[in-house]
Design an enzyme around this catalytic site. Structure first.
Site, mmCIF file in Angstrom:
data_model
loop_
_atom_site.group_PDB
_atom_site.id
_atom_site.type_symbol
_atom_site.label_atom_id
_atom_site.label_comp_id
_atom_site.label_asym_id
_atom_site.label_seq_id
_atom_site.Cartn_x
_atom_site.Cartn_y
_atom_site.Cartn_z
ATOM 1 N N CYS A 31 1.106 18.457 38.978
ATOM 2 C CA CYS A 31 0.763 18.588 37.329
ATOM 3 C C CYS A 31 0.799 20.154 36.625
ATOM 4 C CB CYS A 31 -1.474 18.412 37.058
ATOM 5 S SG CYS A 31 -0.903 16.375 37.859
ATOM 6 N N HIS B 196 -2.725 12.939 29.351
ATOM 7 C CA HIS B 196 -1.922 13.629 30.447
ATOM 8 C C HIS B 196 -0.910 13.334 30.826
ATOM 9 C CE1 HIS B 196 -1.630 16.484 34.321
ATOM 10 N NE2 HIS B 196 -3.109 15.968 34.814
#
Lengths: 389, 128
Positions: free
Chosen positions: A84, A336
């Site tokens: 991420c 996200h």
């Protein structure tokens, strides 16, 4: 050493996009170039964040492919993968190259699709996400990524008495912020009751504690001080970047609630920018799960260790509070798309420093901080931006 | 691999701990780890060098098969190949910790012991 500036920003709405990665990224990249007022011919190098497209879409060697779609074929292109924290790592390398004088103007961005537009349903995408855990000593336990942060957060609850209601308050705050952001995937409020009534994903997290699967792209143009001074758009200075790692597998981390890589990265970034946590006016932090925001604000020094759970409840981290955290809605409400997240944080913060964040503007913000973690927080990149406002 | 070879491994500690020898021991009900010959730091899974000091001098050690539950999660939405509703935890073994599948309803701080091996994918410990 040169001073790197962000001179242009762009991002797509986060949500569901049927468009291929090339087209999705082009939308963000051309917005960033137009914002900077430069054409593709000015771009000397391209830094791309994309975490998972090899697994999720059968698409690799993406940097030159995307560069070709943008008319940039020929410049050096590189793709980064750090779970991420993918596009923050791309940003770090772009900034270092500008600081070193290797390039004057570069394009940095990230793109990812995580929704069913990839052809993958929830169990398959859950597996793709879980691949960031240790292949031999973690994945075979059946741990999911919500489960990874569940382990860290459960320990925080044990040590500090953090409650499910306090976790829910983070979701409520970030959903509230998201209603002020047209680009956010979730534009609706939620309540503590709604969060606590939602189904369990991995304890202590319920569905509303978790960020969604998202598609999207974000891009920034980074240039040195001379180029920035000649540009029409307001630029913001990149005054500090910290980047640190911790042990994988997570069981061997010294402290499961410290997110030590965030502390180390923050120390580096604060030192480079010559500021402390008390000087930060607005922050975007990596709230992949509600508990992750609590760990992050402690690691960054915004609140004392163990006090993170109270921050959202008491309004400390809300717009109008002492230190507004995730005015964009964060990963939780904005969305996200893994490889785009780090750059999207910088787009949001640049807009605050320029005074262009609309209804969610943090007035008079001059110092902004982005915290972007990867995996089980074995990677964290902390970036500090400064404006002139 | 011969029967003799695996019997020998059961009686002694492999000189080099790697995924193969760690797995082999686990299937025999043993939990092996490493100690750094230079700084003494211990780990529950093999690595090629020490993260505390960088030394490559790894000594294979026998870890206790009882520990205390350090943290846990119940995974409801599971990755492919797993049926949700199981518990995963981190077990504190004293000098180090290991991730394991959990059976039973232990709380943080409870004493739990190695109860078997889960082999949905490659083998990992089950504590109860």
């Amino acid at each position: 050493m040169h001073q790197a500036h962000i001179v242009g920003v762009g991002m797509t709405d986060f949500g569901v996009h049927e468009t291929p990665l090339t087209e999705l990224f082009a939308s963000a990249a051309f917005d960033a170039l137009d914002d900077a007022g430069v054409g593709g011919a000015a771009i000397e190098s391209f830094y791309l964040g994309n975490a998972m497209s090899g697994q999720s879409e059968g698409d690799t060697h993406l940097a030159p492919t995307i560069a070709s779609h943008l008319g940039l074929a020929g410049v050096p292109c590189q793709r980064y993968e750090d779970a991420c924290a993918t596009s923050s790592n791309a940003f770090k390398h772009a900034v270092r190259a500008v600081e070193a004088g290797q390039h004057d103007v570069v394009l940095v961005g990230g793109v990812e699709r995580c929704t069913t537009t990839t052809g993958l349903e929830t169990p398959e995408m859950t597996s793709v996400f879980a691949s960031a855990s240790h292949r031999q000593y973690e994945q075979p336990t059946g741990i999911s990524f919500p489960g990874v942060f569940g382990l860290l957060t459960t320990r925080h609850m044990h040590e500090h008495g953090t409650t499910e209601e306090q976790l829910a308050a983070v979701a409520v705050k970030n959903h509230g912020h998201g209603t002020l952001n047209d680009r956010a995937q979730f534009g609706t409020e939620t309540s503590v009751e709604e969060v606590l009534d939602s189904p369990i994903v991995a304890t202590p997290f319920r569905l509303f504690d978790c960020c969604p699967f998202s598609d999207g792209a974000a891009a920034v143009v980074v240039a040195n001080e001379d180029v920035a001074a000649d540009m029409e758009a307001d630029s913001v200075a990149v005054t500090g970047i910290g980047h640190a790692t911790d042990v994988v597998p997570l069981a061997e981390k010294e402290d499961l609630t410290a997110t030590q890589s965030a502390r180390d990265a923050a120390t580096q970034a604060y030192e480079a920018a010559d500021i402390g946590p008390e000087d930060v006016d607005v922050a975007e932090v990596h709230d992949c799960f509600t508990g992750a925001e609590i760990l992050a604000i402690e690691a960054l020094g915004f609140v004392e260790d163990g006090e993170g759970g109270k921050a959202a409840v008491e309004g400390t981290t809300a717009l109008g509070g002492r230190i507004p955290v995730n005015p964009s809605g964060g990963l939780k409400a904005k969305g996200h798309p893994i490889g785009a997240t780090g750059i999207a944080q910088l787009v949001e913060l640049t807009e605050h420093l320029r005074g262009e964040a609309g209804e969610r503007q943090v007035d008079g913000a001059t110092h902004a901080l982005a915290h972007n973690l990867g995996g089980d927080a074995a990677t964290t990149v902390v970036s500090i931006l400064e404006g002139d406002a | 691999m011969s029967e003799t070879h695996s019997n020998e491994a059961a009686e002694s500690l492999p000189e080099q701990l790697n995924h193969r020898t760690w797995t082999q021991a686990l299937r025999e009900g043993r939990l092996l780890g490493q100690r750094c010959r230079d700084c003494g730091a211990e780990t529950a899974t093999p690595s090629a060098a020490c993260n505390a000091c960088g030394s490559r001098e790894r000594v294979t050690i026998e870890l206790p098969t009882t520990g205390t539950l350090y943290t846990e999660t119940t995974v409801a939405v599971a990755p492919q190949g797993f049926d949700g509703g199981y518990r995963v935890g981190v077990v504190d073994l004293g000098s180090t910790r290991v991730m394991a599948r959990l059976e039973g309803d232990s709380d943080i701080g409870d004493s739990i012991e190695l109860a078997g091996v889960l082999e949905v994918d490659s083998p990992v410990p089950v504590f109860e």
